[in-house]
Design a protein around this motif. Structure first.
Motif, PDB file in Angstrom:
ATOM      1  N   ALA A 148       0.817   5.891  -1.954  1.00 56.56           N
ATOM      2  CA  ALA A 148       1.065   7.425  -1.663  1.00 56.56           C
ATOM      3  C   ALA A 148       2.404   8.001  -2.349  1.00 56.56           C
ATOM      4  O   ALA A 148       2.259   9.134  -2.408  1.00 56.56           O
ATOM      5  CB  ALA A 148       1.214   7.155  -0.067  1.00 56.56           C
ATOM      6  N   GLU A 150      -0.420  10.978   3.118  1.00 53.36           N
ATOM      7  CA  GLU A 150       0.564   9.996   3.618  1.00 53.36           C
ATOM      8  C   GLU A 150       0.047   8.965   4.328  1.00 53.36           C
ATOM      9  O   GLU A 150       0.551   7.730   4.116  1.00 53.36           O
ATOM     10  CB  GLU A 150       1.460  10.694   4.471  1.00 53.36           C
ATOM     11  CG  GLU A 150       2.392  11.695   3.949  1.00 53.36           C
ATOM     12  CD  GLU A 150       3.689  11.570   4.143  1.00 53.36           C
ATOM     13  OE1 GLU A 150       4.572  11.376   3.316  1.00 53.36           O
ATOM     14  OE2 GLU A 150       3.940  11.351   5.376  1.00 53.36           O
ATOM     15  N   THR A 151      -1.098   9.238   5.078  1.00 50.64           N
ATOM     16  CA  THR A 151      -1.454   8.340   6.064  1.00 50.64           C
ATOM     17  C   THR A 151      -1.661   6.860   5.613  1.00 50.64           C
ATOM     18  O   THR A 151      -1.757   6.010   6.286  1.00 50.64           O
ATOM     19  CB  THR A 151      -2.492   8.913   7.006  1.00 50.64           C
ATOM     20  OG1 THR A 151      -3.557   9.399   6.250  1.00 50.64           O
ATOM     21  CG2 THR A 151      -2.031  10.127   7.787  1.00 50.64           C
ATOM     22  N   THR A 152      -2.338   6.997   4.594  1.00 50.50           N
ATOM     23  CA  THR A 152      -3.113   5.538   4.037  1.00 50.50           C
ATOM     24  C   THR A 152      -1.883   4.676   3.842  1.00 50.50           C
ATOM     25  O   THR A 152      -1.984   3.197   4.009  1.00 50.50           O
ATOM     26  CB  THR A 152      -3.942   5.641   2.808  1.00 50.50           C
ATOM     27  OG1 THR A 152      -4.064   6.922   2.492  1.00 50.50           O
ATOM     28  CG2 THR A 152      -5.253   4.813   2.821  1.00 50.50           C
ATOM     29  N   GLY A 153      -0.583   5.055   3.327  1.00 49.88           N
ATOM     30  CA  GLY A 153       0.324   4.124   3.291  1.00 49.88           C
ATOM     31  C   GLY A 153       0.985   3.817   4.516  1.00 49.88           C
ATOM     32  O   GLY A 153       1.357   2.549   4.733  1.00 49.88           O
ATOM     33  N   ILE A 154       0.776   4.710   5.489  1.00 50.87           N
ATOM     34  CA  ILE A 154       1.298   4.354   6.821  1.00 50.87           C
ATOM     35  C   ILE A 154       0.331   3.048   7.611  1.00 50.87           C
ATOM     36  O   ILE A 154       0.748   2.355   8.299  1.00 50.87           O
ATOM     37  CB  ILE A 154       1.285   5.445   7.678  1.00 50.87           C
ATOM     38  CG1 ILE A 154       2.064   6.465   6.865  1.00 50.87           C
ATOM     39  CG2 ILE A 154       1.888   5.188   9.192  1.00 50.87           C
ATOM     40  CD1 ILE A 154       3.578   6.100   6.803  1.00 50.87           C
ATOM     41  N   TYR A 155      -1.052   3.025   7.230  1.00 52.36           N
ATOM     42  CA  TYR A 155      -1.819   2.089   7.832  1.00 52.36           C
ATOM     43  C   TYR A 155      -1.174   0.601   7.414  1.00 52.36           C
ATOM     44  O   TYR A 155      -0.980  -0.124   8.241  1.00 52.36           O
ATOM     45  CB  TYR A 155      -3.085   2.004   7.004  1.00 52.36           C
ATOM     46  CG  TYR A 155      -3.774   3.151   7.521  1.00 52.36           C
ATOM     47  CD1 TYR A 155      -5.106   3.630   6.809  1.00 52.36           C
ATOM     48  CD2 TYR A 155      -3.763   4.104   8.499  1.00 52.36           C
ATOM     49  CE1 TYR A 155      -5.969   4.693   6.757  1.00 52.36           C
ATOM     50  CE2 TYR A 155      -4.349   5.262   8.747  1.00 52.36           C
ATOM     51  CZ  TYR A 155      -5.582   5.527   8.001  1.00 52.36           C
ATOM     52  OH  TYR A 155      -6.278   6.426   8.202  1.00 52.36           O
ATOM     53  N   GLY A 156      -0.818   0.728   6.209  1.00 49.91           N
ATOM     54  CA  GLY A 156      -0.382  -0.837   5.760  1.00 49.91           C
ATOM     55  C   GLY A 156       0.999  -1.231   6.626  1.00 49.91           C
ATOM     56  O   GLY A 156       1.195  -2.293   6.753  1.00 49.91           O
ATOM     57  N   ALA A 195       0.835  -1.152  -0.194  1.00 48.39           N
ATOM     58  CA  ALA A 195      -0.096  -0.059   0.158  1.00 48.39           C
ATOM     59  C   ALA A 195       0.980   1.213  -0.048  1.00 48.39           C
ATOM     60  O   ALA A 195       0.477   2.328  -0.318  1.00 48.39           O
ATOM     61  CB  ALA A 195      -0.896   0.005   1.078  1.00 48.39           C
ATOM     62  N   GLY A 196       2.133   1.050   0.329  1.00 49.95           N
ATOM     63  CA  GLY A 196       2.748   2.233   0.465  1.00 49.95           C
ATOM     64  C   GLY A 196       3.346   2.901  -1.096  1.00 49.95           C
ATOM     65  O   GLY A 196       3.455   4.288  -1.027  1.00 49.95           O
TER      66      GLY A 196
END
Lengths: 185, 132, 86
Positions: C25, C62-68, C21-22
């Motif tokens: 982003a 940014e944050t959606t990549g960080i969820y993964g 997922a990163g």
């Protein structure tokens, strides 16, 4: 075709060697990984919105407040697919409802895997809603007096675009919490 | 770029305020681990925001394609920073991981709230005397 | 292969999948920075406002990549599934 049949039988025989609980937990881990792939969508969509917002502010500097507002509203909606995936992954890891299930291990493991695979659908709405946000921000920069109409149309379009993500979430939750396949065993 | 600096100070104030509220809530209803998690998450969120602003200010001075690559590489560097922070947070027994996630999201929530409700501080208006 | 080894191996696969997922982003930020650079090239006097809008948009992206990343790290280093094995 014999080779394929042999490989599948070999795989199932190998899986039978483990306790059912372990097979289900292994499927949970892989499934949580699959669910997070949906994070690609909002990343691309919101990045597009940010780029279009920057472009619009460059062309219409006096309307930067409106542009920022519309871009962030649209980006916040685009985020929701990522949140759905995160919630499903956290449910799978911390509150897994199927771990102690007494039905056949293969069916339970496959249901868990299916729930994670279903959430990959979050990529679509993420990209689409981000695209809508970017275009909305662009137009509001050019015509700030139409901000209310633009925001309404953008939110309406984004809500319709979310529906496939909701379908995926519903299927994943059905597979986890109200699985109809166990009754057929 | 002074608008950027003003925005950063405003976001920092908002995050500090939200943190105080959340940490108090955590201390009342949960334990110290959760409060520590929120603090760590928000701190790294603010540092990330600062690094992001530095990299974007440098990126706009390049040509468009090079700016794209530069931003991508900087994103990977910040991703590794997040990796280290979460690794440390997971390994230490006195930090709760779920509240670290909540702390990480606080920057985003503050940005959205400030912009949707238009909480930017008004610029002081100068009154002019009409000379007729 | 023991039960624990199977769950750990599956966790490693899951962690690898979650980090994909990163990419999204990263692509988004590259696009945003490119558009921003273009806009500043056209109107250099507006660069404060342009960078501000781009900063807010990119911080949100940014944050959606960080969820993964978080899920991957949970699977690798603080695995809750091993405890359920017993």
């Amino acid at each position: 075709m014999d080779e394929i049949g042999n490989i599948i039988i070999f795989l199932f025989d190998w899986l039978d060697g483990f306790s059912p609980r372990a097979v289900i937990l292994a499927a949970t881990a892989i499934s949580a990984g699959f669910a997070m792939i949906a994070g690609i969508g909002p990343g691309i969509g919101q990045g597009f919105a940010a780029g279009k917002g920057a472009e619009a502010v460059g062309d219409n500097q006096e309307n930067s407040g409106n542009v920022t507002l519309v871009m962030l509203l649209g980006s916040a909606v685009a985020e929701t697919s990522g949140i759905f995936s995160l919630v499903v992954a956290l449910i799978l890891l911390y509150a897994n409802p199927l771990v102690g299930n007494e039905a056949a291990a293969i069916v339970v493991a496959a249901s868990v895997l299916g729930a994670g695979l279903a959430m990959i659908a979050g990529i679509g709405p993420g990209i689409g809603q981000g695209f809508a946000a970017g275009k909305g921000a662009e137009r509001v920069g050019q015509r700030p007096e139409y901000q209310n109409v633009v925001v309404k149309v953008m939110l309406l379009g984004q809500a319709v675009g979310q529906t496939t993500g909701i379908y995926a979430l519903v299927i994943a939750l059905i597979l986890l919490f109200a699985n109809p396949l166990f009754a057929l065993l | 770029m002074k608008e950027v600096k003003e925005t950063k100070i405003l976001v920092l104030k908002g995050v500090a305020l939200l943190n105080i509220v959340l940490i108090l809530l955590m201390l009342i209803f949960f334990d110290l681990r959760s409060a520590y998690g929120i603090f760590i998450g928000s701190l790294i969120g603010v540092i990330n925001f600062h690094l992001l602003s530095l990299s974007l200010q440098k990126a706009v001075k390049l040509e468009p394609t090079k700016a794209g690559f530069y931003a991508f590489i900087q994103y990977i560097i910040r991703y590794i920073l997040w990796f280290l922070v979460f690794y440390i947070a997971l390994k230490r027994p006195d930090v709760n991981i779920l509240t670290t996630i909540v702390g990480m999201l606080s920057v985003k929530v503050v940005i959205l709230v400030i912009n949707v409700f238009n909480l930017y501080p008004l610029k002081r208006k100068f009154s002019r005397k009409e000379v007729s | 292969m023991s039960d624990q080894a199977l769950v750990l191996a599956a966790s490693a696969i899951g962690a690898g999948l979650a980090m994909i997922a990163g990419i999204g982003a990263g692509i988004g930020q590259g696009f945003a920075a490119g558009k921003g650079a273009e806009a500043v090239g056209k109107q250099p006097e507006a660069q404060g406002d342009i960078v501000r809008v781009m900063l807010l948009g990119a911080a949100v992206a940014e944050t959606t990549g960080i969820y993964g990343l978080v899920i991957a790290l949970i699977l690798l280093f603080a695995n809750p599934l091993i405890g359920l094995l017993g």
